[in-house]
Design a protein around this motif. Structure first.
Motif, PDB file in Angstrom:
ATOM      1  N   PRO A  59       0.827  -1.147   0.180  1.00 41.13           N
ATOM      2  CA  PRO A  59      -0.046   0.094  -0.184  1.00 41.13           C
ATOM      3  C   PRO A  59       0.794   1.016  -0.050  1.00 41.13           C
ATOM      4  O   PRO A  59       2.146   1.148   0.070  1.00 41.13           O
ATOM      5  CB  PRO A  59      -1.001  -0.134   1.596  1.00 41.13           C
ATOM      6  CG  PRO A  59       0.178  -1.001   2.156  1.00 41.13           C
ATOM      7  CD  PRO A  59       0.805  -1.983   1.241  1.00 41.13           C
ATOM      8  N   PRO A  60       0.202   2.517  -0.186  1.00 44.01           N
ATOM      9  CA  PRO A  60       1.161   3.766  -0.046  1.00 44.01           C
ATOM     10  C   PRO A  60       1.929   3.738   1.023  1.00 44.01           C
ATOM     11  O   PRO A  60       1.269   3.497   2.127  1.00 44.01           O
ATOM     12  CB  PRO A  60       0.039   4.929  -0.294  1.00 44.01           C
ATOM     13  CG  PRO A  60      -1.117   4.116  -0.835  1.00 44.01           C
ATOM     14  CD  PRO A  60      -1.139   2.771  -0.331  1.00 44.01           C
ATOM     15  N   TYR A  98       3.663  10.862  -3.912  1.00 42.66           N
ATOM     16  CA  TYR A  98       2.973  11.633  -3.634  1.00 42.66           C
ATOM     17  C   TYR A  98       3.853  12.775  -2.435  1.00 42.66           C
ATOM     18  O   TYR A  98       4.894  12.352  -2.238  1.00 42.66           O
ATOM     19  CB  TYR A  98       1.779  11.343  -2.180  1.00 42.66           C
ATOM     20  CG  TYR A  98       0.951  10.226  -2.950  1.00 42.66           C
ATOM     21  CD1 TYR A  98      -0.299  10.714  -3.412  1.00 42.66           C
ATOM     22  CD2 TYR A  98       1.416   8.739  -3.367  1.00 42.66           C
ATOM     23  CE1 TYR A  98      -1.118   9.536  -3.957  1.00 42.66           C
ATOM     24  CE2 TYR A  98       0.557   8.027  -3.895  1.00 42.66           C
ATOM     25  CZ  TYR A  98      -0.759   8.474  -4.264  1.00 42.66           C
ATOM     26  OH  TYR A  98      -1.555   7.399  -4.799  1.00 42.66           O
ATOM     27  N   HIS A  99       3.303  14.107  -2.377  1.00 40.57           N
ATOM     28  CA  HIS A  99       4.217  14.600  -1.525  1.00 40.57           C
ATOM     29  C   HIS A  99       4.343  14.355  -0.153  1.00 40.57           C
ATOM     30  O   HIS A  99       3.484  13.824   0.503  1.00 40.57           O
ATOM     31  CB  HIS A  99       3.599  16.299  -1.274  1.00 40.57           C
ATOM     32  CG  HIS A  99       3.472  17.092  -2.679  1.00 40.57           C
ATOM     33  ND1 HIS A  99       4.655  17.230  -3.183  1.00 40.57           N
ATOM     34  CD2 HIS A  99       2.493  17.384  -3.376  1.00 40.57           C
ATOM     35  CE1 HIS A  99       4.374  17.856  -4.483  1.00 40.57           C
ATOM     36  NE2 HIS A  99       2.939  18.059  -4.513  1.00 40.57           N
ATOM     37  N   GLU A 125       0.923   4.933   4.687  1.00 37.21           N
ATOM     38  CA  GLU A 125      -0.226   6.248   4.701  1.00 37.21           C
ATOM     39  C   GLU A 125      -1.373   5.720   4.036  1.00 37.21           C
ATOM     40  O   GLU A 125      -1.435   5.286   3.077  1.00 37.21           O
ATOM     41  CB  GLU A 125       0.712   7.265   3.968  1.00 37.21           C
ATOM     42  CG  GLU A 125       1.833   7.620   4.446  1.00 37.21           C
ATOM     43  CD  GLU A 125       1.722   8.641   5.737  1.00 37.21           C
ATOM     44  OE1 GLU A 125       0.499   9.001   6.038  1.00 37.21           O
ATOM     45  OE2 GLU A 125       2.506   8.601   6.736  1.00 37.21           O
ATOM     46  N   ALA A 126      -2.481   6.057   4.561  1.00 40.68           N
ATOM     47  CA  ALA A 126      -3.952   6.016   4.226  1.00 40.68           C
ATOM     48  C   ALA A 126      -4.053   6.822   2.952  1.00 40.68           C
ATOM     49  O   ALA A 126      -3.636   8.072   2.980  1.00 40.68           O
ATOM     50  CB  ALA A 126      -4.828   6.314   5.322  1.00 40.68           C
ATOM     51  N   GLU A 127      -4.624   6.571   1.877  1.00 41.26           N
ATOM     52  CA  GLU A 127      -4.919   7.047   0.651  1.00 41.26           C
ATOM     53  C   GLU A 127      -5.682   8.451   0.943  1.00 41.26           C
ATOM     54  O   GLU A 127      -5.430   9.556   0.387  1.00 41.26           O
ATOM     55  CB  GLU A 127      -5.384   6.332  -0.418  1.00 41.26           C
ATOM     56  CG  GLU A 127      -4.748   5.243  -0.871  1.00 41.26           C
ATOM     57  CD  GLU A 127      -4.857   4.772  -2.281  1.00 41.26           C
ATOM     58  OE1 GLU A 127      -4.996   5.551  -3.309  1.00 41.26           O
ATOM     59  OE2 GLU A 127      -5.014   3.544  -2.414  1.00 41.26           O
ATOM     60  N   ILE A 159       6.371   9.748  -0.441  1.00 42.17           N
ATOM     61  CA  ILE A 159       5.211   8.494  -0.265  1.00 42.17           C
ATOM     62  C   ILE A 159       5.216   8.097  -1.575  1.00 42.17           C
ATOM     63  O   ILE A 159       5.026   8.755  -2.712  1.00 42.17           O
ATOM     64  CB  ILE A 159       4.046   9.197   0.188  1.00 42.17           C
ATOM     65  CG1 ILE A 159       3.990   9.798   1.544  1.00 42.17           C
ATOM     66  CG2 ILE A 159       2.789   8.134   0.273  1.00 42.17           C
ATOM     67  CD1 ILE A 159       2.827  10.809   1.998  1.00 42.17           C
ATOM     68  N   HIS A 160       5.005   6.687  -1.776  1.00 40.70           N
ATOM     69  CA  HIS A 160       4.834   6.090  -3.248  1.00 40.70           C
ATOM     70  C   HIS A 160       3.981   4.686  -3.120  1.00 40.70           C
ATOM     71  O   HIS A 160       3.915   4.055  -2.045  1.00 40.70           O
ATOM     72  CB  HIS A 160       6.213   5.696  -3.562  1.00 40.70           C
ATOM     73  CG  HIS A 160       6.893   5.108  -2.895  1.00 40.70           C
ATOM     74  ND1 HIS A 160       7.600   5.462  -1.711  1.00 40.70           N
ATOM     75  CD2 HIS A 160       7.326   3.568  -2.872  1.00 40.70           C
ATOM     76  CE1 HIS A 160       8.404   4.694  -1.109  1.00 40.70           C
ATOM     77  NE2 HIS A 160       8.109   3.589  -1.586  1.00 40.70           N
TER      78      HIS A 160
END
Length: 387
Positions: free
Chosen positions: A177-178, A217-218, A230-232, A257-258
């Motif tokens: 997941p992210p 993501y930033h 990290e939750a989407e 974050i990826h």
């Protein structure tokens, strides 16, 4: 979309970790990477970006995507590690947790599918084909000469341990997941990784087989020091989205974050993530050097050898007297530091010297007793991933 510029012209039944060996150059054609020197390798790895530009504009600041249309480089990347390599590697005694992790992202959560003990290729392939699981192979440079050769040069270039992981993901599937990674994977002594420590990194990703769809993501924590899922709904929309193909390279700083998936209807994806600079921040260096500085200063200054106030350790809060005393000591240490020409490294230099990869050796392969462990530019497209 990124702007594109086309440049001119833990298992239970475990055996010992396989021992390091002096690496002997494998037969075959010359490498499309410049392996003559550490700086030459890095320059060819990120070509056509110049090293000065990379460290000024991208290192620890923002991602860099280099998309290439270079059949020679793509073929070379494929040779570094293939899905077909797993059968022979499993026959050499691989173990879950130490050498291989098997996982899949299901409904935004990571599901670990590791068994106990030895990895059997038929079971591994079954999980890959039927459960659509991602296979993560830890520290492949232990078995792949060319990766050893590349990482040994990079350790010389960065002056820091360099580690790698291979990720093999079937079509229409996602392994993780992210998340963001903290710091870089170390050398061979960390072949055994926790299941949640899948890749701490300032990373360079090389696409070896198939295609991989990436979303970046930033950072929520710039240059993060710990791994985090990290939750989407918290990270928002991707800042960058693209697909890597064989021969492409991606760099992103620690804490980015990826998430990545293999597109449906295509072959499996294989990529290797090469990472460095674990515990190599100024804070780490300060922690490493301050103990030696205090030790040496205490030899000459009786105040530092005097006992702390009675019952100080029983206090819930530090007293004003103790705070003033410590502040004075820190100022004294700063003055002493200004006057010294030698910074004593208690652990960092020792750790690097003890665990770095032995040199790539052109000669007879013999076992080592160690405690650890001109680029083509035609058709290359360079993407600057802007903020």
């Amino acid at each position: 979309m990124p702007k594109k510029v086309k440049p001119a012209g833990d298992g239970k039944e475990e055996g010992p970790v396989p021992c390091k060996q002096v690496k002997v150059e494998a037969a075959g054609g010359p490498s499309p990477l410049n392996l003559d020197s550490p700086s030459g390798l890095f320059e060819s790895l990120i070509s056509p970006i110049k090293t000065e530009t990379f460290f000024k504009e991208f290192w620890e600041q923002k991602p860099l995507l280099i998309q290439r249309d270079d059949p020679v480089l793509a073929t070379y990347y494929r040779s570094l590690f293939r899905l077909s390599d797993l059968k022979s590697l499993c026959s050499r005694g691989m173990y879950y947790g130490r050498d291989v992790n098997v996982c899949r992202c299901v409904n935004g959560k990571k599901k670990v599918l590791n068994k106990d003990g030895k990895v059997h290729f038929l079971q591994l392939r079954k999980d890959f084909d039927q459960k659509r699981a991602t296979i993560q192979f830890h520290q492949p440079q232990r078995f792949k000469d060319e990766l050893w050769r590349i990482q040994e040069k990079l350790e010389c270039y960065f002056g820091s341990l360099v580690g790698s992981n291979v990720y093999i993901t079937p079509a229409g599937s996602q392994g993780l997941p992210p998340h963001y990674d903290d710091v870089e994977v170390r050398g061979e002594e960390t072949a055994r990784l926790r299941e949640d420590e899948l890749l701490p990194a300032r990373v360079f990703i090389l696409q070896l087989e198939g295609e991989k769809h990436w979303r970046l993501y930033h950072p929520t924590v710039p240059l993060a020091r710990e791994y985090s899922l990290e939750a989407e709904d918290r990270i928002g929309r991707p800042a960058h989205e693209f697909t890597l193909k064989p021969g492409d390279l991606l760099y992103f700083p620690r804490g980015t974050i990826h998430q990545a998936d293999t597109p449906s209807g295509l072959a499996h994806s294989t990529h290797v993530t090469i990472s460095t600079y674990q515990n190599s921040s100024w804070g780490d260096f300060l922690l490493d050097t301050i103990s030696g500085l205090v030790f040496d200063t205490a030899k000459a200054d009786v105040e530092l050898r005097a006992g702390i106030p009675r019952q100080l350790l029983l206090q819930v809060e530090t007293t004003a007297v103790a705070t003033r005393k410590l502040s004075g000591f820190l100022r004294m240490l700063a003055d002493r530091l200004e006057g010294t020409k030698e910074l004593l490294s208690a652990d960092m230099k020792k750790d690097f010297a003890m665990n770095r990869l032995p040199p790539y050796y052109l000669g007879d392969g013999v076992e080592l007793s160690t405690p650890g462990r001109n680029s083509r530019k035609d058709g290359l497209y360079l993407s600057f991933l802007k903020e």
